[in-house]
Write an enzyme that holds these catalytic residues in place. Structure first.
Site, mmCIF file in Angstrom:
data_model
loop_
_atom_site.group_PDB
_atom_site.id
_atom_site.type_symbol
_atom_site.label_atom_id
_atom_site.label_comp_id
_atom_site.label_asym_id
_atom_site.label_seq_id
_atom_site.Cartn_x
_atom_site.Cartn_y
_atom_site.Cartn_z
ATOM 1 N N CYS A 297 -28.466 9.978 -38.468
ATOM 2 C CA CYS A 297 -28.180 11.016 -37.480
ATOM 3 C C CYS A 297 -26.693 11.323 -37.427
ATOM 4 O O CYS A 297 -26.293 12.413 -37.077
ATOM 5 C CB CYS A 297 -28.695 10.584 -36.115
ATOM 6 S SG CYS A 297 -28.286 8.897 -35.727
ATOM 7 N N GLU A 399 -30.209 20.003 -39.583
ATOM 8 C CA GLU A 399 -30.143 18.604 -40.013
ATOM 9 C C GLU A 399 -31.087 18.407 -41.199
ATOM 10 O O GLU A 399 -32.267 18.708 -41.116
ATOM 11 C CB GLU A 399 -30.555 17.682 -38.859
ATOM 12 C CG GLU A 399 -30.444 16.223 -39.227
ATOM 13 C CD GLU A 399 -30.653 15.292 -38.039
ATOM 14 O OE1 GLU A 399 -31.697 15.399 -37.370
ATOM 15 O OE2 GLU A 399 -29.778 14.438 -37.794
HETATM 16 P P1 NAI Z 1 -39.922 12.195 -34.738
HETATM 17 O O1 NAI Z 1 -38.937 12.563 -33.679
HETATM 18 O O2 NAI Z 1 -41.185 12.961 -34.776
HETATM 19 O O3 NAI Z 1 -40.286 10.639 -34.616
HETATM 20 C C1 NAI Z 1 -39.513 9.677 -33.927
HETATM 21 C C2 NAI Z 1 -40.413 8.781 -33.098
HETATM 22 O O4 NAI Z 1 -41.056 9.557 -32.084
HETATM 23 C C3 NAI Z 1 -41.538 8.107 -33.881
HETATM 24 O O5 NAI Z 1 -41.747 6.802 -33.376
HETATM 25 C C4 NAI Z 1 -42.741 8.975 -33.542
HETATM 26 O O6 NAI Z 1 -43.980 8.323 -33.663
HETATM 27 C C5 NAI Z 1 -42.450 9.308 -32.091
HETATM 28 N N1 NAI Z 1 -43.174 10.483 -31.575
HETATM 29 C C6 NAI Z 1 -43.568 11.581 -32.260
HETATM 30 N N2 NAI Z 1 -44.201 12.448 -31.437
HETATM 31 C C7 NAI Z 1 -44.191 11.882 -30.190
HETATM 32 C C8 NAI Z 1 -44.683 12.278 -28.919
HETATM 33 N N3 NAI Z 1 -45.327 13.439 -28.743
HETATM 34 N N4 NAI Z 1 -44.477 11.469 -27.859
HETATM 35 C C9 NAI Z 1 -43.820 10.300 -28.005
HETATM 36 N N5 NAI Z 1 -43.355 9.858 -29.193
HETATM 37 C C10 NAI Z 1 -43.522 10.641 -30.277
HETATM 38 O O7 NAI Z 1 -39.138 12.284 -36.137
HETATM 39 P P2 NAI Z 1 -39.739 12.378 -37.627
HETATM 40 O O8 NAI Z 1 -40.920 13.298 -37.629
HETATM 41 O O9 NAI Z 1 -39.937 11.005 -38.125
HETATM 42 O O10 NAI Z 1 -38.523 13.030 -38.430
HETATM 43 C C11 NAI Z 1 -38.286 14.435 -38.415
HETATM 44 C C12 NAI Z 1 -36.805 14.736 -38.375
HETATM 45 O O11 NAI Z 1 -36.244 14.203 -37.191
HETATM 46 C C13 NAI Z 1 -35.944 14.126 -39.475
HETATM 47 O O12 NAI Z 1 -35.932 14.907 -40.624
HETATM 48 C C14 NAI Z 1 -34.590 14.097 -38.834
HETATM 49 O O13 NAI Z 1 -33.961 15.353 -38.949
HETATM 50 C C15 NAI Z 1 -34.899 13.831 -37.372
HETATM 51 N N6 NAI Z 1 -34.731 12.402 -37.043
HETATM 52 C C16 NAI Z 1 -33.619 12.010 -36.353
HETATM 53 C C17 NAI Z 1 -33.382 10.683 -36.114
HETATM 54 C C18 NAI Z 1 -32.173 10.210 -35.397
HETATM 55 O O14 NAI Z 1 -31.675 9.132 -35.680
HETATM 56 N N7 NAI Z 1 -31.686 10.922 -34.408
HETATM 57 C C19 NAI Z 1 -34.298 9.637 -36.587
HETATM 58 C C20 NAI Z 1 -35.467 10.147 -37.255
HETATM 59 C C21 NAI Z 1 -35.650 11.482 -37.467
#
Ligand code: NAI
Ligand code: MG
Length: 497
Positions: A297, A399
């Protein structure tokens, strides 16, 4: 739970951890009896399974946490801190084991990333464990006849929802702080990386009372959403995408509970004409997290380089990334491992394709694909440095979360500061210069939660970490963030008359 024996074969460990949550101090299968596969991104092979968490599992974990929290909060704060620090000490003995498993599960190179993350995990617990005695209130000179003071109280059951890119570190930042403050915790791991954090939970449960720290695996809508919505969850700390962050924030708003959100970025790195070029190039490699395939991030993915040093900077950067070895994440020689999943792989490739189509932009493809036939199905992407980019290009606004950076040439200082701030994100920023005035001016004006001069360090225990704008809400990793985000302040007045 008894002492845990070190298992240095990650394949064996992945199988042993398969198909279970950790609730109330014990491994349990999902109530619905379902599991989902966990893959090795370097080969595509299945290495194990994870319990498929749903609302019934959430209910069990939250009930265990709620029951355990009362006793936990009654312990003297220093006693809680000692147990949290003890988790850190025990975890430190498992650094190599945890490093191997996280490398297998996420594809992050063992030497450059995975072992380092396991070590920072342990350190974060030791750091927060030492803060028990810092849960202080204040006395307030409100009225000479009254004694007025404030106290810090835990919020209750805290839900921590973590992503896959640095699951150990991010879990530690949330859980260690929440625990020391007297809360009980339910973590939901990311679907791509459920096993290493489950191992950490097992190790922590050999130290902590049962129920204080629980670990669920599962998907967002089926497991994350019911956890956020659960009436006994009183605080959510989330790291992940902006899109999911908005969903979590809305669900928390329904219940009127506080949230911490850490949602990514598009961090600028400004290199001035007078910068130490060697250090700046090394800083760009570190800042872009090329060793993590750019899956960070904080990645300094927008490189603003002064026109007078632009060509030299790009040549040296390319040479440095070229020299990095892509290969088997478990091999000590490997610098760069894989992307986490096929969906992230496709997403990153689509951005590379977009960059190639961008008028005026040139792609500098670095390093070499591994030639080991066992890795033929691995999710490897060669790092790409795009030059000739404009800050308004989509590649500079969105991103990517992959090994792709954009170099933007600049000549006017005011313009580069404006461009650096022209982003919906505001997580991190850095400026590289020998001039003190420029450094001071830029640190004041850059819109970001974490601004550095002449370096690109990652999260450090003790330093508040978090973003402005759509990068998120709240701070983590520090004493102040623990007090602010994992406790309530109670004001008490004694009328002595
Ligand atoms: P995501 O935000 O969907 O997943 C992160 C977490 O949220 C996972 O544990 C997932 O199961 C959970 N989650 C998903 N939907 C949810 C809901 N409705 N309610 C509660 N929890 C929920 O991220 P994803 O799909 O893995 O990655 C997509 C993009 O997000 C990446 O390409 C990147 O740009 C960004 N990202 C940013 C991060 C950071 O460190 N800020 C970390 C991971 C992804
Ligand atoms: Mg998602």
């Amino acid at each position: 739970m008894a002492d845990i024996t070190i298992e240095s074969d990650p394949f064996k460990l992945a199988r042993a951890l398969s198909g279970r949550h950790l609730i109330d101090g014990a491994f349990v299968a999902a109530k619905g009896g379902k599991t989902f596969p966990v893959a090795n991104p370097a080969t595509g092979a299945e290495i194990g399974t994870a319990a498929y968490g749903e609302a019934a599992d959430v209910d069990a974990a939250v009930a265990a946490a709620k029951a355990a929290q009362k006793g936990w909060a009654k312990l003297a704060a220093r006693s809680r801190g000692k147990l949290v620090a003890e988790c850190g000490r025990v975890l430190a003995g498992h650094v190599d084991e945890l490093g191997r498993l996280i490398a297998l599960e996420t594809g992050k190179a063992l030497r450059t990333e995975s072992r380092v993350e396991a070590s920072v995990l342990a350190d974060m617990f030791v750091f927060f464990g030492g803060l028990g005695s810092e849960l202080k209130g204040e006395t307030i000179p409100f009225n000479p006849d009254m004694m007025t003071l404030t106290m810090r109280e835990p919020v209750g059951v805290v839900a921590c929802i973590i992503p896959w890119n640095v699951p150990l570190l991010l879990m530690a930042m949330k859980a260690a702080a929440a625990l020391v403050a007297g809360n009980a915790v339910v973590v939901k791991s990311a679907e791509e990386s459920p096993l290493t954090v489950l191992r950490v939970a097992e190790i922590m449960n050999s130290v902590l009372p049962p129920g204080v720290f629980n670990m669920l695996s599962g998907f967002g809508p089926e497991c994350g959403a019911p956890l956020v919505a659960h009436p006994d969850v009183k605080k959510v700390s989330f790291t992940g995408s902006v899109e999911t962050g908005r969903i979590v924030y809305k669900a928390a708003a329904e219940k009127l509970i506080p949230v911490t959100l850490e949602l990514g970025g598009k961090s600028p790195m400004i290199v001035c004409a007078d910068a130490d070029l060697d250090r700046a190039v090394a800083g760009a490699v570190a800042g872009m997290r090329f060793t993590r395939q750019g899956q960070s991030c904080t990645a300094s993915s927008r490189l603003f380089v002064h026109e007078s040093i632009h060509d030299e900077f790009v040549a040296r950067l390319k040479a440095k990334v070229d020299a990095m070895v892509m290969g088997d994440p478990l091999d000590e020689k490997t610098d760069i491992g894989t992307i986490i999943s096929t969906s992230q792989f496709d997403r990153v490739q689509s951005y590379i394709a977009l960059g190639r189509e961008t008028k005026g932009a040139e792609a500098h493809v670095c390093s070499k694909m591994p030639d080991d036939p066992r890795l033929a199905k691995g999710l490897f992407i060669q790092p790409v440095i795009f030059t000739g980019m404009r800050n308004s290009n989509r590649l500079c606004q969105e991103e990517i979360f992959g090994p792709v950076c954009a170099v933007i040439k600049w000549s006017d200082y005011e313009t580069v500061i404006a461009q650096a701030n022209d982003s919906e994100y505001g997580l991190a920023a850095s400026i590289w210069t020998r001039d003190l005035h420029t450094a001071m001016d830029a640190t004041r004006r850059l819109e970001a939660g974490f601004v550095q001069v002449n370096q690109n360090l990652v999260v450090q225990p003790g330093l508040s970490y978090g973003g402005t704008k759509t990068s998120g809400i709240g701070r983590e990793a520090s004493l102040e963030s623990m007090l602010e985000h994992f406790t309530h302040k109670k004001t008490i007045i004694f009328n002595m008359l």
